[in-house]
Design a protein around this motif. Sequence first.
Motif, mmCIF file in Angstrom:
data_model
loop_
_atom_site.group_PDB
_atom_site.id
_atom_site.type_symbol
_atom_site.label_atom_id
_atom_site.label_comp_id
_atom_site.label_asym_id
_atom_site.label_seq_id
_atom_site.Cartn_x
_atom_site.Cartn_y
_atom_site.Cartn_z
ATOM 1 N N GLN A 197 1.406 8.442 34.772
ATOM 2 C CA GLN A 197 1.109 9.514 35.710
ATOM 3 C C GLN A 197 2.093 10.682 35.609
ATOM 4 O O GLN A 197 2.077 11.592 36.440
ATOM 5 C CB GLN A 197 1.065 8.966 37.146
ATOM 6 C CG GLN A 197 -0.119 8.039 37.386
ATOM 7 C CD GLN A 197 -0.157 7.438 38.778
ATOM 8 O OE1 GLN A 197 -0.382 6.240 38.949
ATOM 9 N NE2 GLN A 197 0.044 8.245 39.806
ATOM 10 N N GLY A 198 2.956 10.649 34.584
ATOM 11 C CA GLY A 198 3.859 11.761 34.346
ATOM 12 C C GLY A 198 5.138 11.734 35.144
ATOM 13 O O GLY A 198 5.840 12.745 35.249
ATOM 14 N N ILE A 199 5.490 10.583 35.697
ATOM 15 C CA ILE A 199 6.669 10.442 36.555
ATOM 16 C C ILE A 199 7.834 9.900 35.735
ATOM 17 O O ILE A 199 7.658 9.037 34.872
ATOM 18 C CB ILE A 199 6.354 9.484 37.721
ATOM 19 C CG1 ILE A 199 5.221 10.051 38.579
ATOM 20 C CG2 ILE A 199 7.586 9.205 38.572
ATOM 21 C CD1 ILE A 199 4.556 9.024 39.455
ATOM 22 N N THR A 200 9.025 10.417 36.005
ATOM 23 C CA THR A 200 10.235 9.828 35.433
ATOM 24 C C THR A 200 10.411 8.441 36.050
ATOM 25 O O THR A 200 10.485 8.309 37.276
ATOM 26 C CB THR A 200 11.461 10.695 35.744
ATOM 27 O OG1 THR A 200 11.287 11.977 35.121
ATOM 28 C CG2 THR A 200 12.734 10.047 35.230
ATOM 29 N N THR B 156 6.067 11.023 44.160
ATOM 30 C CA THR B 156 7.328 10.597 43.552
ATOM 31 C C THR B 156 7.700 11.475 42.363
ATOM 32 O O THR B 156 6.869 11.745 41.498
ATOM 33 C CB THR B 156 7.210 9.129 43.087
ATOM 34 O OG1 THR B 156 6.966 8.290 44.228
ATOM 35 C CG2 THR B 156 8.468 8.666 42.377
ATOM 36 N N ASP B 157 8.976 11.896 42.317
ATOM 37 C CA ASP B 157 9.512 12.584 41.140
ATOM 38 C C ASP B 157 10.199 11.597 40.200
ATOM 39 O O ASP B 157 10.083 11.697 38.986
ATOM 40 C CB ASP B 157 10.510 13.666 41.563
ATOM 41 C CG ASP B 157 9.857 14.774 42.365
ATOM 42 O OD1 ASP B 157 8.857 15.343 41.879
ATOM 43 O OD2 ASP B 157 10.322 15.056 43.483
ATOM 44 N N VAL B 158 10.943 10.653 40.795
ATOM 45 C CA VAL B 158 11.639 9.629 40.018
ATOM 46 C C VAL B 158 11.373 8.281 40.672
ATOM 47 O O VAL B 158 11.529 8.133 41.890
ATOM 48 C CB VAL B 158 13.157 9.895 39.958
ATOM 49 C CG1 VAL B 158 13.865 8.783 39.183
ATOM 50 C CG2 VAL B 158 13.450 11.246 39.312
ATOM 51 N N LEU B 159 10.983 7.300 39.863
ATOM 52 C CA LEU B 159 10.725 5.943 40.350
ATOM 53 C C LEU B 159 11.731 4.976 39.746
ATOM 54 O O LEU B 159 11.914 4.941 38.524
ATOM 55 C CB LEU B 159 9.320 5.478 39.979
ATOM 56 C CG LEU B 159 9.025 3.992 40.270
ATOM 57 C CD1 LEU B 159 8.888 3.749 41.767
ATOM 58 C CD2 LEU B 159 7.774 3.515 39.530
ATOM 59 N N LYS C 111 10.674 15.447 28.537
ATOM 60 C CA LYS C 111 11.562 15.772 29.640
ATOM 61 C C LYS C 111 11.785 14.567 30.541
ATOM 62 O O LYS C 111 12.922 14.251 30.916
ATOM 63 C CB LYS C 111 10.984 16.938 30.450
ATOM 64 C CG LYS C 111 11.868 17.410 31.590
ATOM 65 C CD LYS C 111 11.239 18.594 32.308
ATOM 66 C CE LYS C 111 12.099 19.045 33.482
ATOM 67 N NZ LYS C 111 11.492 20.195 34.208
ATOM 68 N N GLN C 112 10.694 13.868 30.888
ATOM 69 C CA GLN C 112 10.806 12.691 31.740
ATOM 70 C C GLN C 112 11.570 11.570 31.040
ATOM 71 O O GLN C 112 12.384 10.875 31.663
ATOM 72 C CB GLN C 112 9.408 12.208 32.155
ATOM 73 C CG GLN C 112 8.691 13.129 33.121
ATOM 74 C CD GLN C 112 7.856 14.196 32.406
ATOM 75 O OE1 GLN C 112 8.182 14.617 31.297
ATOM 76 N NE2 GLN C 112 6.777 14.615 33.052
#
Length: 329
Positions: free
Chosen positions: A200-203, A131-134, A160-161
């Motif tokens: 986990q570093g996800i947006t 996943t990039d964006v959740l 950034k996120q």
Amino acid sequence: MIKQILSHEKALVKDTIFKLSTANNVSVDIPVTLISGLKPGATFTIIAGIHGMEYPTIMSLIEFKKEIDPKKLSGNLVIIPIVNVESFYKRTPFINPLDGLNLNRVFPGNAKGSITEVMADFFTTQVFPVTDVLLDMHGGDVSEDLIPFICYYNNKELKKQTELSARLSQISGFDTIVSYSYILPADKPAQYAFKQAVRQGITALSIEIGKLGSWKQAEVVATKQAIYRMMAELKMYENKNVKPATPPRIMYDKQVYVAVPDQGIFYSSLKAGDTVIKDTEIGFITDIFGNRIKTIIAPESGVVLYKIGTPPVNVGETLFCIAINSEAK
């Protein structure tokens, strides 16, 4: 499995069931729709039904998945309209009836644990890594009165996120944005799904819409429009019937929670969206004979973001969440 499907097939719409099981053979089915576009782009994961009685967002995803043309899509969609199917069909608020656990309190989960912990592990190890964006969508469960809002964590370490989460919130069409402080020591579990994704570093961001276990078509439409606006911002998909939204009117960056002090019957004339003043009475609790046993006082001035909207209350439950705009003070 999800990664393999998305990386090998284009212009794909695939409905599939992921069956999860514990060591002692307790199992659940998680329905997942994978949509892969013709062009490269972000992978946008949208989930609802972590709590099975939060209906507006569940119904919105069931409609939304049927509206997407994969030939016009850039990137991928991972759509899970009902995460907690057992809770949905058994009509149990908050918890999974198979083990009595609240899925939104057990992240990152445990592959060898009870079924709810296995479910959380599935998201942590298989869904979030692709996943990039959740977008984790919720609503007012059967006991909750709330105002519609969109929220994200103000994680200053992943600027950034966080900036993207804030921008997606601002263009969503929701009038109210809530920014949560991100405080998560390395040795503490995230507990919440979209907080785990942030770790986990996800947006990641979340929608809350609907109340008291009900749903309206207007709420479904508003939710779908928010998703389409986010997809346009991510340059994934354009729905020309969805117009840009007016800027949000309200931003809250601080929350104060009032916990239930004693089991009993709750009374309050306040509803979600009302303003409260510090040190004034905002409700009271009686015993089952109607005798007042506790007066509830506002710890801060602010707006009721959500509250318990039904009479029975139990010790430790969140009675009120009061939202505050610190810059307005």
